[in-house]
Design a protein around this motif. Structure first.
Motif, PDB file in Angstrom:
ATOM      1  N   ARG A  36      64.181  13.912  58.082  1.00  0.00           N
ATOM      2  CA  ARG A  36      65.201  14.626  58.273  1.00  0.00           C
ATOM      3  C   ARG A  36      64.922  14.638  60.546  1.00  0.00           C
ATOM      4  O   ARG A  36      64.751  14.128  61.055  1.00  0.00           O
ATOM      5  N   GLU A  37      66.883  15.126  60.978  1.00  0.00           N
ATOM      6  CA  GLU A  37      66.861  14.960  62.592  1.00  0.00           C
ATOM      7  C   GLU A  37      65.949  16.019  62.451  1.00  0.00           C
ATOM      8  O   GLU A  37      66.012  16.807  62.526  1.00  0.00           O
ATOM      9  N   GLY A  45      68.587   9.996  56.102  1.00  0.00           N
ATOM     10  CA  GLY A  45      68.985   9.086  55.346  1.00  0.00           C
ATOM     11  C   GLY A  45      67.502   8.309  55.012  1.00  0.00           C
ATOM     12  O   GLY A  45      67.914   7.429  54.463  1.00  0.00           O
ATOM     13  N   VAL A  46      66.134   8.806  55.445  1.00  0.00           N
ATOM     14  CA  VAL A  46      65.174   7.678  55.356  1.00  0.00           C
ATOM     15  C   VAL A  46      64.486   8.820  54.272  1.00  0.00           C
ATOM     16  O   VAL A  46      63.925  10.036  54.402  1.00  0.00           O
ATOM     17  N   LEU A  47      64.399   8.465  52.686  1.00  0.00           N
ATOM     18  CA  LEU A  47      64.166   9.060  51.294  1.00  0.00           C
ATOM     19  C   LEU A  47      62.564   8.277  51.246  1.00  0.00           C
ATOM     20  O   LEU A  47      62.520   6.681  51.055  1.00  0.00           O
ATOM     21  N   GLN A  48      61.340   9.005  50.377  1.00  0.00           N
ATOM     22  CA  GLN A  48      60.598   8.477  50.009  1.00  0.00           C
ATOM     23  C   GLN A  48      60.351   8.989  48.381  1.00  0.00           C
ATOM     24  O   GLN A  48      60.749  10.137  48.750  1.00  0.00           O
ATOM     25  N   GLU A  49      60.080   8.273  47.850  1.00  0.00           N
ATOM     26  CA  GLU A  49      59.018   8.046  46.781  1.00  0.00           C
ATOM     27  C   GLU A  49      60.901   8.497  45.602  1.00  0.00           C
ATOM     28  O   GLU A  49      61.523   7.831  45.519  1.00  0.00           O
ATOM     29  N   LEU A  50      60.317   9.802  45.201  1.00  0.00           N
ATOM     30  CA  LEU A  50      62.019   9.810  44.201  1.00  0.00           C
ATOM     31  C   LEU A  50      62.775  10.673  44.689  1.00  0.00           C
ATOM     32  O   LEU A  50      63.926  10.449  44.160  1.00  0.00           O
TER      33      LEU A  50
END
Length: 87
Positions: A36-37, A45-50
């Protein structure tokens, strides 16, 4: 989309977040993390794993079956050309 070599996280733009339905109301789970910001619930925009993997698979999957077969065959032929019989 920029994907880490491990495929465990990626960075996407606002359009990709929209396509996945990821908003400030989307919650993290034990299998996924949406960064999150600072000081906000707005996804950065940074997504991890699923949170990242389904979008990555969609982005890299060929649209046509003939293209998928071409990549499958190339993936099998490469180790074979080096003499490997198990890959």
């Amino acid at each position: 989309m920029v994907t880490h070599i491990s495929s465990h996280f990626s960075m996407v733009n606002s359009k990709a977040l929209e396509m996945q339905g990821i908003t400030k109301d989307t919650r993290n789970t034990e299998d996924s993390l949406i960064s999150r910001e600072a000081g906000s619930m707005e996804p950065n925009g940074v997504l991890q794993e699923l949170a990242a993997i389904p979008l990555m698979i969609l982005a890299i999957s060929p649209a046509k079956q003939e293209t998928a077969l071409k990549f499958l065959n190339a993936g099998q032929d490469m180790p074979l050309c080096y003499g490997y019989t198990t890959a």
